[in-house]
Design a protein around this motif. Structure first.
Motif, mmCIF file in Angstrom:
data_model
loop_
_atom_site.group_PDB
_atom_site.id
_atom_site.type_symbol
_atom_site.label_atom_id
_atom_site.label_comp_id
_atom_site.label_asym_id
_atom_site.label_seq_id
_atom_site.Cartn_x
_atom_site.Cartn_y
_atom_site.Cartn_z
ATOM 1 N N THR A 217 -4.458 2.543 -7.566
ATOM 2 C CA THR A 217 -3.756 1.357 -7.085
ATOM 3 C C THR A 217 -2.319 1.703 -6.706
ATOM 4 O O THR A 217 -1.621 2.394 -7.468
ATOM 5 N N SER A 221 2.515 -2.509 -5.086
ATOM 6 C CA SER A 221 1.734 -3.681 -4.679
ATOM 7 C C SER A 221 1.810 -4.760 -5.745
ATOM 8 O O SER A 221 1.941 -4.476 -6.942
ATOM 9 N N ASN A 222 1.691 -6.012 -5.294
ATOM 10 C CA ASN A 222 1.692 -7.123 -6.250
ATOM 11 C C ASN A 222 0.265 -7.363 -6.752
ATOM 12 O O ASN A 222 -0.666 -6.622 -6.429
ATOM 13 N N ARG A 224 -2.014 -9.778 -6.179
ATOM 14 C CA ARG A 224 -3.019 -10.129 -5.172
ATOM 15 C C ARG A 224 -3.387 -8.924 -4.328
ATOM 16 O O ARG A 224 -4.570 -8.654 -4.100
ATOM 17 N N GLU A 225 -2.408 -8.195 -3.875
ATOM 18 C CA GLU A 225 -2.674 -7.028 -3.045
ATOM 19 C C GLU A 225 -3.444 -5.956 -3.821
ATOM 20 O O GLU A 225 -4.349 -5.323 -3.279
ATOM 21 N N VAL A 228 -7.212 -7.047 -4.146
ATOM 22 C CA VAL A 228 -7.948 -6.852 -2.896
ATOM 23 C C VAL A 228 -8.176 -5.368 -2.638
ATOM 24 O O VAL A 228 -9.258 -4.952 -2.184
ATOM 25 N N TYR A 229 -7.188 -4.550 -2.948
ATOM 26 C CA TYR A 229 -7.328 -3.112 -2.767
ATOM 27 C C TYR A 229 -8.445 -2.560 -3.654
ATOM 28 O O TYR A 229 -9.247 -1.717 -3.225
#
Length: 464
Positions: A217, A221-222, A224-225, A228-229
């Motif tokens: 990861t 990134s937050n 939500r991102e 989704v990743y």
């Protein structure tokens, strides 16, 4: 108080000797079984009247006294000894356990000296109950036996086992505490990673696979991102084969545990193939001779579809049926369902290794609502044969799909089809990685979250 020993062949004779020698005032201190009979230890305070009378009578009219014959060696070790070797070992163990106890033959309790002896109580105790023997190895004339080594070393061995068990328990506790400390440290350093790992495991993904995915990861990134990743990364790890069975020709066998829906899946595939190429181009064979009406069920599907249905009870019959149906474009084989721990499973898989028949492609059929450890055992049981792919059934009965995805990814098992109902041939679909991951995420959102799980709060006190 004086102590004397008396020997007799049985208790009655020994008591008679005590009464004749010491009179009725004697007190029986102990009794035990010796090589030539019974040994009694009796105590008396004053010279017995019977002996005094015998001395006075002897002074008036001396008469020869019959001396007690000395027992021979054959009598000592003869039939009057212990009944068996086990009885002898029991006496040795009892002697070893009483070595450190005070002997009644050498020391007398002060209470016994202060109280007057009770003749009636002494004889009643001797006649009705044989108390545990008190041994005195110093005064005893009988040969003593060596103490057995196992009886002496039994206590240290028991203590050593207890110490080892205690050390193992302490080791487990320490490992658990260290793991908690490391987990807490990791959670403080990377709280986002910990949160995402928990979400994946709650979705049904195995812990090892979840940690691998979260490690990729992006740091910046937050929430939500990152989520989704992870879902996209999970979809990329799932291997799908596409519509391979319905676009190719040959012989296909569906294998798997009992109750996974193999027969219904065979009928669905046959119906789809008949719609595409015609009913005369497909045939079905069942080798399930264990389940009641297995052939009749498949024959009913074949009558509706309009295709040929056969059955075989051995590898030779299966090879003969495949030869007769060699002009068919696709032949689907329905196998019997066995548990992964059933030895008959190996015998069934061996039927496909007959060199006389044409090659058979094997696809594993598993329920999507199966527990992850059970899926692991099922896949390992079928690893002895080459699997072309797998088919996951009963998606409509699932509350989590993470176990299915974990099994397919970790064992590198391609997914061919998924089924979500009993309708033939509607409820079968070609497996798609993104569709499976999206379905897993929807089920987690609907049933896996805290506010949607629907778990009832249990009163712990009432449960106890």
């Amino acid at each position: 108080m004086k102590i004397r020993r008396f020997f007799g062949k049985d208790m009655r004779e020994a008591l008679s000797l005590v009464k004749a020698e010491l009179g009725s005032d004697a007190v029986i201190m102990s009794n035990r079984k010796v090589a030539d009979g019974i040994e009694l230890v009796a105590a008396y305070d004053k010279e017995p009247e019977a002996k005094l009378s015998m001395k006075s009578a002897g002074a008036a009219t001396p008469a020869p006294k019959a001396a007690k014959p000395v027992p021979s060696l054959s009598e000592i070790i003869g039939d009057d000894g212990p009944d068996s070797l086990m009885a002898l070992l029991e006496k040795q163990s009892e002697a070893a356990s009483r070595v450190n106890e005070p002997s009644a033959s050498t020391s007398i309790h002060p209470q016994a000296q202060s109280q007057a002896p009770q003749p009636a109580a002494g004889y009643a105790a001797a006649q009705n109950h044989q108390s545990d023997s008190l041994f005195n190895f110093e005064d005893s004339a009988e040969p003593s036996f060596a103490q057995p080594a196992p009886a002496v070393n039994q206590a240290p061995q028991t203590d050593l086992s207890a110490i080892q068990a205690e050390l193992a328990s302490l080791r487990s506790v320490l490992q658990h505490q260290v793991a908690d400390l490391m987990e807490a440290k990791h959670q403080r350093q990377k709280p986002m990673h910990r949160y995402l790992t928990t979400c994946l495991t709650d979705m049904g993904i195995s812990g090892k696979l979840a940690e691998q995915l979260v490690s990729y990861t992006p740091v910046d990134s937050n929430e939500r991102e990152a989520w989704v990743y992870l879902l996209n990364l999970l979809a990329n790890r799932v291997n799908v084969t596409g519509n391979d069975i319905l676009t190719q020709s040959g012989v296909v066998a569906l294998v798997g545990p009992t109750g996974t829906g193999k027969t219904t899946t065979v009928a669905k595939l046959a119906a789809r193939y008949a719609q595409k190429y015609g009913a005369e181009q497909v045939a079905m064979i069942t080798i399930d001779t264990y389940r009641i009406a297995a052939f009749e069920q498949l024959a009913t599907y074949g009558k509706i579809i309009g295709c040929t249905v056969r059955k075989a009870q051995s590898s030779e019959e299966l090879a003969e049926q495949l030869f007769q149906l060699r002009h068919k474009r696709l032949i689907l084989i329905d196998t019997a369902g066995f548990s992964q721990r059933d030895s008959r499973l190996i015998q069934q898989l061996a039927q496909f290794n007959n060199g006389q028949m044409q090659p058979v492609k094997r696809y594993l059929v598993m329920q999507s609502n199966t527990q992850y450890p059970a899926m692991q055992r099922i896949i390992e049981a079928y690893q002895s044969v080459k699997l072309e792919g797998c088919i996951f059934t009963k998606l409509d009965e699932c509350y989590s799909l993470g176990e299915v995805l974990s099994a397919a990814i970790e064992y590198q098992l391609p997914v061919s089809y998924v089924t979500d109902g009993q309708k033939v041939p509607e409820d079968i679909k070609v497996a798609e990685a993104k569709s499976l991951v999206s379905a897993a995420a929807r089920l987690y959102k609907k049933y896996g979250l805290t506010h949607t799980s629907g778990n009832q709060v249990v009163n712990a006190a009432r449960a106890v």
